[in-house]
Design a protein around this motif. Structure first.
Motif, PDB file in Angstrom:
ATOM      1  N   LEU A 178       0.834  -1.206   0.000  1.00 41.92           N
ATOM      2  CA  LEU A 178       0.000   0.000   0.000  1.00 41.92           C
ATOM      3  C   LEU A 178       0.870   1.258   0.000  1.00 41.92           C
ATOM      4  CD1 LEU A 178      -2.688  -1.007   2.669  1.00 41.92           C
ATOM      5  CD2 LEU A 178      -2.824  -1.255   0.186  1.00 41.92           C
ATOM      6  N   SER A 179       2.122   1.129  -0.378  1.00 45.67           N
ATOM      7  CA  SER A 179       3.072   2.234  -0.294  1.00 45.67           C
ATOM      8  C   SER A 179       2.728   3.361  -1.253  1.00 45.67           C
ATOM      9  CB  SER A 179       4.494   1.729  -0.581  1.00 45.67           C
ATOM     10  OG  SER A 179       4.607   1.279  -1.922  1.00 45.67           O
ATOM     11  N   ASN A 180       3.241   4.546  -0.908  1.00 46.08           N
ATOM     12  CA  ASN A 180       3.102   5.730  -1.764  1.00 46.08           C
ATOM     13  C   ASN A 180       1.652   6.047  -2.092  1.00 46.08           C
ATOM     14  OD1 ASN A 180       6.037   6.588  -2.673  1.00 46.08           O
ATOM     15  ND2 ASN A 180       5.965   4.338  -2.598  1.00 46.08           N
ATOM     16  N   ASN A 181       0.855   6.133  -1.025  1.00 43.86           N
ATOM     17  CA  ASN A 181      -0.523   6.593  -1.118  1.00 43.86           C
ATOM     18  C   ASN A 181      -0.718   7.701  -0.084  1.00 43.86           C
ATOM     19  OD1 ASN A 181      -2.417   4.991  -3.048  1.00 43.86           O
ATOM     20  ND2 ASN A 181      -1.063   3.412  -2.193  1.00 43.86           N
ATOM     21  N   PHE A 182      -1.952   7.920   0.329  1.00 43.70           N
ATOM     22  CA  PHE A 182      -2.246   8.990   1.284  1.00 43.70           C
ATOM     23  C   PHE A 182      -2.985   8.457   2.510  1.00 43.70           C
ATOM     24  CE2 PHE A 182      -1.553  11.046  -2.750  1.00 43.70           C
ATOM     25  CZ  PHE A 182      -0.828  12.179  -2.418  1.00 43.70           C
ATOM     26  N   PHE A 183      -2.661   7.228   2.883  1.00 40.01           N
ATOM     27  CA  PHE A 183      -3.232   6.673   4.100  1.00 40.01           C
ATOM     28  C   PHE A 183      -2.700   7.437   5.307  1.00 40.01           C
ATOM     29  CE2 PHE A 183      -3.283   2.966   1.186  1.00 40.01           C
ATOM     30  CZ  PHE A 183      -4.656   2.718   1.197  1.00 40.01           C
ATOM     31  N   ASP A 184      -3.543   7.577   6.323  1.00 42.36           N
ATOM     32  CA  ASP A 184      -3.112   8.312   7.508  1.00 42.36           C
ATOM     33  C   ASP A 184      -3.660   7.632   8.765  1.00 42.36           C
ATOM     34  OD1 ASP A 184      -5.802   8.944   7.377  1.00 42.36           O
ATOM     35  OD2 ASP A 184      -5.490  11.060   6.921  1.00 42.36           O
ATOM     36  N   GLN A 185      -3.648   8.361   9.875  1.00 41.81           N
ATOM     37  CA  GLN A 185      -4.068   7.867  11.186  1.00 41.81           C
ATOM     38  C   GLN A 185      -3.054   6.839  11.722  1.00 41.81           C
ATOM     39  OE1 GLN A 185      -8.287   6.807  11.300  1.00 41.81           O
ATOM     40  NE2 GLN A 185      -8.648   8.039   9.449  1.00 41.81           N
ATOM     41  N   ALA A 186      -3.332   6.334  12.899  1.00 45.61           N
ATOM     42  CA  ALA A 186      -2.440   5.354  13.528  1.00 45.61           C
ATOM     43  C   ALA A 186      -2.735   3.955  12.995  1.00 45.61           C
ATOM     44  CB  ALA A 186      -2.631   5.379  15.038  1.00 45.61           C
ATOM     45  N   LEU A 187      -1.715   3.123  12.981  1.00 47.56           N
ATOM     46  CA  LEU A 187      -1.950   1.721  12.643  1.00 47.56           C
ATOM     47  C   LEU A 187      -2.748   1.074  13.778  1.00 47.56           C
ATOM     48  CD1 LEU A 187       1.464   0.467  11.175  1.00 47.56           C
ATOM     49  CD2 LEU A 187      -0.560   1.282   9.958  1.00 47.56           C
ATOM     50  N   PRO A 188      -3.692   0.223  13.456  1.00 47.40           N
ATOM     51  CA  PRO A 188      -4.531  -0.374  14.501  1.00 47.40           C
ATOM     52  C   PRO A 188      -3.766  -1.385  15.351  1.00 47.40           C
ATOM     53  CG  PRO A 188      -5.046  -1.331  12.370  1.00 47.40           C
ATOM     54  CD  PRO A 188      -4.097  -0.198  12.098  1.00 47.40           C
ATOM     55  N   ASP A 189      -4.160  -1.494  16.604  1.00 44.90           N
ATOM     56  CA  ASP A 189      -3.529  -2.443  17.526  1.00 44.90           C
ATOM     57  C   ASP A 189      -3.828  -3.893  17.162  1.00 44.90           C
ATOM     58  OD1 ASP A 189      -2.289  -0.513  19.068  1.00 44.90           O
ATOM     59  OD2 ASP A 189      -4.013  -0.279  20.386  1.00 44.90           O
ATOM     60  N   ASP A 190      -4.791  -4.098  16.262  1.00 44.73           N
ATOM     61  CA  ASP A 190      -5.102  -5.471  15.854  1.00 44.73           C
ATOM     62  C   ASP A 190      -4.629  -5.762  14.430  1.00 44.73           C
ATOM     63  OD1 ASP A 190      -6.870  -3.930  14.397  1.00 44.73           O
ATOM     64  OD2 ASP A 190      -8.667  -5.102  14.900  1.00 44.73           O
ATOM     65  N   ILE A 191      -3.579  -5.053  13.980  1.00 42.36           N
ATOM     66  CA  ILE A 191      -3.084  -5.262  12.619  1.00 42.36           C
ATOM     67  C   ILE A 191      -2.584  -6.693  12.411  1.00 42.36           C
ATOM     68  CG2 ILE A 191      -0.716  -4.491  13.078  1.00 42.36           C
ATOM     69  CD1 ILE A 191      -0.791  -3.105  10.322  1.00 42.36           C
ATOM     70  N   SER A 192      -2.323  -7.395  13.495  1.00 36.27           N
ATOM     71  CA  SER A 192      -1.904  -8.795  13.387  1.00 36.27           C
ATOM     72  C   SER A 192      -3.036  -9.694  12.901  1.00 36.27           C
ATOM     73  CB  SER A 192      -1.384  -9.304  14.733  1.00 36.27           C
ATOM     74  OG  SER A 192      -2.364  -9.132  15.747  1.00 36.27           O
ATOM     75  N   ARG A 193      -4.239  -9.130  12.735  1.00 35.84           N
ATOM     76  CA  ARG A 193      -5.352  -9.900  12.163  1.00 35.84           C
ATOM     77  C   ARG A 193      -5.218 -10.084  10.660  1.00 35.84           C
ATOM     78  NH1 ARG A 193     -10.809  -7.215  13.705  1.00 35.84           N
ATOM     79  NH2 ARG A 193     -11.552  -8.919  12.354  1.00 35.84           N
ATOM     80  N   LEU A 194      -4.239  -9.428  10.055  1.00 33.65           N
ATOM     81  CA  LEU A 194      -3.938  -9.736   8.658  1.00 33.65           C
ATOM     82  C   LEU A 194      -3.605 -11.216   8.530  1.00 33.65           C
ATOM     83  CD1 LEU A 194      -1.717  -6.659   7.712  1.00 33.65           C
ATOM     84  CD2 LEU A 194      -3.941  -7.211   6.700  1.00 33.65           C
ATOM     85  N   SER A 195      -3.637 -11.709   7.318  1.00 30.93           N
ATOM     86  CA  SER A 195      -3.409 -13.128   7.079  1.00 30.93           C
ATOM     87  C   SER A 195      -2.133 -13.623   7.767  1.00 30.93           C
ATOM     88  CB  SER A 195      -3.297 -13.382   5.575  1.00 30.93           C
ATOM     89  OG  SER A 195      -2.752 -14.647   5.307  1.00 30.93           O
ATOM     90  N   PRO A 196      -2.203 -14.740   8.471  1.00 30.67           N
ATOM     91  CA  PRO A 196      -0.994 -15.297   9.088  1.00 30.67           C
ATOM     92  C   PRO A 196       0.027 -15.764   8.062  1.00 30.67           C
ATOM     93  CG  PRO A 196      -2.832 -16.829   9.286  1.00 30.67           C
ATOM     94  CD  PRO A 196      -3.404 -15.549   8.762  1.00 30.67           C
ATOM     95  N   ALA A 197      -0.398 -15.813   6.793  1.00 27.20           N
ATOM     96  CA  ALA A 197       0.531 -16.184   5.718  1.00 27.20           C
ATOM     97  C   ALA A 197       1.311 -14.985   5.200  1.00 27.20           C
ATOM     98  CB  ALA A 197      -0.244 -16.833   4.561  1.00 27.20           C
ATOM     99  N   MET A 198       1.037 -13.780   5.728  1.00 28.86           N
ATOM    100  CA  MET A 198       1.647 -12.560   5.215  1.00 28.86           C
ATOM    101  C   MET A 198       3.174 -12.623   5.288  1.00 28.86           C
ATOM    102  SD  MET A 198       0.901  -9.588   3.900  1.00 28.86           S
ATOM    103  CE  MET A 198      -0.834  -9.429   4.370  1.00 28.86           C
ATOM    104  N   GLU A 199       3.803 -12.411   4.114  1.00 33.58           N
ATOM    105  CA  GLU A 199       5.261 -12.424   4.030  1.00 33.58           C
ATOM    106  C   GLU A 199       5.836 -11.041   3.738  1.00 33.58           C
ATOM    107  OE1 GLU A 199       6.330 -15.283   1.090  1.00 33.58           O
ATOM    108  OE2 GLU A 199       5.758 -17.014   2.311  1.00 33.58           O
ATOM    109  N   HIS A 200       5.110 -10.244   2.973  1.00 34.96           N
ATOM    110  CA  HIS A 200       5.623  -8.940   2.555  1.00 34.96           C
ATOM    111  C   HIS A 200       4.580  -7.871   2.868  1.00 34.96           C
ATOM    112  CE1 HIS A 200       8.905 -10.939   0.393  1.00 34.96           C
ATOM    113  NE2 HIS A 200       7.992 -11.788  -0.014  1.00 34.96           N
ATOM    114  N   LEU A 201       4.916  -6.962   3.792  1.00 33.76           N
ATOM    115  CA  LEU A 201       4.017  -5.891   4.192  1.00 33.76           C
ATOM    116  C   LEU A 201       4.729  -4.566   3.963  1.00 33.76           C
ATOM    117  CD1 LEU A 201       1.391  -4.900   5.496  1.00 33.76           C
ATOM    118  CD2 LEU A 201       2.490  -5.174   7.737  1.00 33.76           C
ATOM    119  N   ASN A 202       4.221  -3.795   2.998  1.00 35.08           N
ATOM    120  CA  ASN A 202       4.844  -2.522   2.630  1.00 35.08           C
ATOM    121  C   ASN A 202       3.828  -1.399   2.826  1.00 35.08           C
ATOM    122  OD1 ASN A 202       6.134  -0.316   1.503  1.00 35.08           O
ATOM    123  ND2 ASN A 202       6.902  -1.428  -0.273  1.00 35.08           N
ATOM    124  N   LEU A 203       4.073  -0.568   3.840  1.00 36.96           N
ATOM    125  CA  LEU A 203       3.200   0.567   4.138  1.00 36.96           C
ATOM    126  C   LEU A 203       3.964   1.880   4.018  1.00 36.96           C
ATOM    127  CD1 LEU A 203       1.399  -0.861   7.315  1.00 36.96           C
ATOM    128  CD2 LEU A 203       0.704  -1.074   4.921  1.00 36.96           C
TER     129      LEU A 203
END
Length: 446
Positions: free
Chosen positions: A127-152
């Motif tokens: 999701l890099s190089n966009n205009f997302f804002d605010q704080a990252l949520p405390d439950d961001i670990s709810r993303l897929s447990p298979a997640m290998e590459h996370l780009n923010l």
């Protein structure tokens, strides 16, 4: 001949089989159209139209796996398409989605957890190089447990990075640079991501703190970028455990002390950027990091001589050591480096004669040794590849280098050059800047 009832049952079975195999395709197509609609049917996704192309697996940015009617959408890659709005809530209706790349767009809102948490197979999220804002949520670990590459990276996320970001055990790449994060980052938790290969936290206004010793546990790291994040203290000796590093960037911090010996002995390191800190001390005579390709230790307080062993760095293309306190002569050994393209040594205390063979380094494009006390004579023959010669405020002699026909910049102010200027400067069609005051030249610039 079978009964009509038997024939009807057989036909229905065939139809059911056909419908079963085509359902994933039709369902995924409908989901893609829903995503397009949520974004306002942008013209960039004009190919997402069954009337244009019935096979949605051939639509822009869509990747499918499987065969025949059983193909399913596994990837959406739509970078740099000027897409606006938010991440649609229907995206995870693509139940086989493993890759989602929406980088370099104009998406807004907070982190789209509600839209993305149901993507149970997602392994790659950019999701890099966009205009997302605010704080990252405390439950961001709810993303897929298979997640290998996370780009923010390169958004406007703010606040503290939650410890939950390290609750994705399969992560190989965690890219969080260039946001508005503050406070302390969860170094202890991140250090438990044993499979991590790429980590970037650069360009965030974290609370000043030493380089985290915990990261020495990440022995699979090959890429560590921690520029401009208010790090203090010394470069940890414990980072010598990071034997797989190919890139180490600790620039634009407040680091002090000497550059540890392990840095100069690292066998896999290719890119080393330590510029704009407060590092001190001399460089070692023994340098065995033979895979170095780009070296930048500029804008520090380093002293002593440039090591002769630099001549053994056969892959080196960039040598940036400007704005330090280096003394002595430029070692002749660096003239033997076949891949060297740029030498930046300005604003040091170098002296003595410049190695004459420096002008014939085959790939050299830039030589900047301005503001030293170097001597030597500009030769009659200079490689045609050279584009920028910046030698102002030294004690060079000789005349204007008429053989350097690729010149874009020639700055030789305040030297001892003599002779006449070329009568026809059209021989240098790329010349953009010419500074030669404070010499003994004659003639005029045509």
């Amino acid at each position: 001949m079978g009964s009509p009832k038997a024939l009807l049952i057989g036909v229905l079975q065939v139809l059911l089989v056909g419908e079963s195999s085509s359902q994933p395709t039709s369902r995924d197509r409908a989901t893609l159209l829903a995503i397009k609609n949520a974004w306002g049917n942008p013209k960039q996704l004009a190919s997402w139209d069954p009337a244009v192309n019935a096979d949605h697996c051939n639509w822009t940015g869509v990747a499918c796996e499987g065969a025949g009617g059983g193909r399913v959408v596994t990837g959406i890659s739509l970078p740099s398409l000027n897409i606006t709005g938010k991440v649609p809530g229907s995206v995870c209706d693509l139940t086989n989605l493993t890759r989602l790349d929406l980088s370099y767009n104009n998406l807004t809102g907070g982190f789209p957890g509600a839209a993305l948490y149901p993507c149970s197979q997602l392994r790659f999220l950019d999701l890099s190089n966009n205009f997302f804002d605010q704080a990252l949520p405390d439950d961001i670990s709810r993303l897929s447990p298979a997640m290998e590459h996370l780009n923010l990276s390169a958004n406007y996320f703010r606040g503290a990075i939650p410890a939950a970001v390290a609750g994705l055990p399969a992560l190989k790449s965690l890219v969080l640079d260039s946001n508005k994060f503050t406070g302390a980052y969860p170094a202890a938790e991140i250090s438990k991501l044993a499979g991590l290969e790429q980590l970037t936290l650069a360009y965030n206004a974290f609370t000043p703190a030493p380089a985290p010793l915990e990261f020495a546990k990440l022995t699979n790291l090959s890429y560590l970028w921690m520029s401009s994040m208010n790090m203090t203290g010394e470069i940890p000796t414990a980072y010598s455990n990071l034997a797989n590093l190919t890139l180490l960037v600790l620039s634009d911090n407040n680091l002090s002390g000497e550059i540890p010996a392990w840095v100069w002995q690292h066998q896999r390191l290719e890119f080393l950027y330590l510029f704009n800190n407060s590092l001190t001390g001399e460089l070692p005579r023994k340098v065995t990091a033979v895979n170095l390709r780009e070296l930048d230790v500029s804008s520090n307080n380093l002293t002593g001589e440039i090591p002769e062993d630099f001549g053994g760095l056969g892959n080196l293309s960039l040598l940036f050591m400007y704005e330090n306190q280096f003394t002595g002569t430029i070692p002749a050994s660096i003239t033997m480096l076949p891949n060297l393209r740029e030498i930046w040594l300005f604003r040091n205390k170098l002296s003595g004669e410049l190695p004459s063979k420096i002008w014939s380094i085959p790939k050299l494009t830039t030589l900047n040794i301005q503001n030293n006390n170097s001597t030597g004579s500009l030769p009659a023959k200079i490689t045609e590849n050279i584009q920028r010669i910046v030698i102002g405020n030294n004690r060079f002699s000789g005349s204007f280098p008429t053989s350097a026909i690729g010149l874009q910049v020639f700055n030789a102010e305040n030297n001892l050059l003599s002779g006449k200027l070329p009568p026809d400067m059209s021989r240098f069609p790329n010349l953009q800047r010419l500074l030669m005051s404070g010499n003994q030249l004659t003639g005029s610039i045509p």
